[in-house]
Design an enzyme around this catalytic site. Structure first.
Site, PDB file in Angstrom:
ATOM      1  N   GLY A 158       0.834  -1.201   0.000  1.00  0.00           N
ATOM      2  CA  GLY A 158       0.000   0.000   0.000  1.00  0.00           C
ATOM      3  C   GLY A 158       0.865   1.247   0.000  1.00  0.00           C
ATOM      4  CB  ILE A 160       3.360   2.603   4.616  1.00  0.00           C
ATOM      5  CG1 ILE A 160       2.460   3.646   5.276  1.00  0.00           C
ATOM      6  CG2 ILE A 160       4.662   2.450   5.391  1.00  0.00           C
ATOM      7  CD1 ILE A 160       1.910   3.227   6.627  1.00  0.00           C
ATOM      8  NE  ARG A 241      -3.096  -0.619  14.232  1.00  0.00           N
ATOM      9  CZ  ARG A 241      -2.730   0.576  13.837  1.00  0.00           C
ATOM     10  NH1 ARG A 241      -1.427   0.826  13.620  1.00  0.00           N
ATOM     11  NH2 ARG A 241      -3.614   1.530  13.634  1.00  0.00           N
ATOM     12  CD  GLU A 270       1.271  -0.668  20.469  1.00  0.00           C
ATOM     13  OE1 GLU A 270       0.790   0.439  20.780  1.00  0.00           O
ATOM     14  OE2 GLU A 270       1.623  -0.944  19.327  1.00  0.00           O
ATOM     15  CG  HIS A 294       2.102   2.904  17.953  1.00  0.00           C
ATOM     16  ND1 HIS A 294       1.182   1.925  18.217  1.00  0.00           N
ATOM     17  CD2 HIS A 294       1.828   3.336  16.687  1.00  0.00           C
ATOM     18  CE1 HIS A 294       0.387   1.759  17.180  1.00  0.00           C
ATOM     19  NE2 HIS A 294       0.755   2.617  16.228  1.00  0.00           N
TER      20      HIS A 294
END
Length: 328
Positions: A158, A160, A241, A270, A294
Site C-alpha cells: 500500500g 507505506i 500493527r 501494547e 509507536h
C-alpha cells in the site's frame, strides 16, 4: 451547527480550530493519558461524533453509551481495528480514518531509519559509547552489515510499503521482493519489484518489513513457521500493527538465532512489548532488538495533517457529503 463532538484525547490544534470555527460543540478529555473506560462511557453520552484514538476500544458498549445521537466515529489513525465495524453498521454509524499522504511518507522514513539502525547497530553503538566502554578503534568492534546489494522484502504494498520501496530502490541499490493479496504492476514496472509468495519472500530476503493492516487473516501472520523460513542473518521490521507478529515466536527466533535482529514500533500487547512477561523482558534487554513507542508517524507535519483530515471528514459528513476517508 449544534453537533457535539467528543475527542478522547487532545490532538494537534489545526483540526480542533477547524471544528470550532464551524461552531461545533467540541469537548476534549483533559487527561494526557488513556481515558479510563468508565470516563469514556460517561463522556460519550449524547454526542454526535466521537473522535477516537487507536488506543480506545470503540465497541457496542461505547456506541450504546453514546446513544442514538451518535452518527460518526472518526479514528485518529490509519488503522481502525479498535472499532467494531459490525456494531457501527448495525447502528448506521459512519466510520472514518485519518489516512493521508503524510502518514505514508513519515512511516516509510521511520521504517528505513529502523532498517539502517539495525544493520549498522546504531542503538547498540550509542549505548556502548555513552557507558564508557569505547576505549579506542578496533577492527572488529560492533560489526554490522551493509545494505547495498541486499534483498528487501515488503509485506503489503500500500502507500507505506510503496514509499519504502521507492526510497530503497532509488537510493540504496537493493533488490525488492514484495507480497500482497494482488500484483501491483505499477510497482513492478517502475521499481523492478518482484511479486512472490510470502514463503518465497521470507526465504530470500535479508530485511523483511511489514506493512499490512491488522485483520483476522494477518493476525500472527509471522509466527514459528514463518521464522523457520527466514535467513538466519535476516532482520525483521514492524511499523504496522503489533499482533501481526507472534511475540512468543519472535523471541524464540531471536534466542535460537533464526534472526539477526528486529525493530518494532508496535507491540502485540501494547504498551507491553509481548503477551508474556518473560518475552517482554527479553525484548526490552536484547541488544539486537530496537523498540520505539509507536511513533512511526510522529512528526509535526504528519500529526497536523491527521488532525486536519479528521476535521474535514467530520465537517463533510455533517454537511451531508461523503467523507473522503469513509471505511464504513
Amino acid at each position: 451547527m449544534n453537533e457535539k463532538v467528543f475527542l478522547t484525547r487532545e490532538i494537534p490544534d489545526e483540526g480542533i480550530k477547524m471544528l470550532k470555527r464551524a461552531e461545533l460543540k467540541v469537548e476534549i478529555y483533559e487527561g494526557d493519558k488513556l481515558i479510563p473506560r468508565r470516563e469514556l462511557l460517561r463522556r460519550v453520552k449524547g454526542k454526535n461524533v466521537i473522535l477516537s484514538m487507536l488506543t480506545e476500544k470503540i465497541d457496542k458498549q461505547v456506541m450504546n453509551a453514546a446513544g442514538p445521537s451518535l452518527k460518526m466515529i472518526a479514528n485518529y489513525a490509519v488503522g481502525f481495528d479498535n472499532i467494531d465495524l459490525t456494531a457501527a453498521k448495525q447502528r448506521g454509524i459512519a466510520v472514518v480514518n485519518a489516512a493521508c499522504p503524510e502518514i505514508s511518507e513519515s512511516v516509510a522514513e521511520h521504517t528505513i531509519a529502523l532498517l539502517f539502525a539495525l544493520a549498522h547497530r546504531i542503538v547498540e553503538g550509542d549505548h556502548f559509547t555513552r557507558t564508557g566502554k569505547y576505549k579506542g578503534w578496533e577492527p572488529k568492534l560492533l560489526l554490522g552489515t551493509d545494505i547495498i546489494g541486499k534483498t528487501l522484502g515488503i509485506v503489503g504494498s500500500g502507500g507505506i510499503g510503496t514509499n519504502v520501496i521507492r526510497r530503497m530502490s532509488d537510493g540504496f541499490g537493493v533488490s525488492i521482493l514484495y507480497h500482497d493479496v494482488q500484483h501491483n504492476t505499477k510497482l513492478e514496472k517502475k521499481f523492478g519489484a518482484k511479486f512472490v509468495t510470502l514463503p518465497q519472500l521470507l526465504k530470500h530476503s535479508d530485511f523483511v518489513s511489514l506493512h499490512v493492516p491488522l485483520l483476522p487473516a494477518t493476525h500472527h501472520l509471522i509466527s514459528d513457521t514463518q521464522f523457520k523460513l527466514m535467513k538466519p542473518m535476516s532482520f525483521l521490521i514492524n511499523t504496522a500493527r503489533g499482533p501481526i507478529i507472534d511475540s512468543a515466536a519472535l523471541v524464540r527466533a531471536l534466542k535460537t538465532k533464526r534472526l539477526a535482529g528486529a525493530a518494532l514500533d508496535v507491540f502485540e500487547n501494547e504498551p507491553a512489548f509481548a503477551r508474556r512477561k518473560e518475552d517482554a523482558n527479553y525484548l526490552q534487554h536484547a541488544w539486537n532488538v530496537i523498540l520505539t513507542p509507536h511513533t512511526a508517524s510522529a512528526t509535526i507535519e504528519t500529526r497536523q495533517a491527521m488532525s486536519r483530515i479528521a476535521a474535514w471528514n467530520i465537517l463533510a459528513y455533517i454537511s451531508g457529503k461523503i467523507p473522503a476517508n469513509l471505511v464504513r
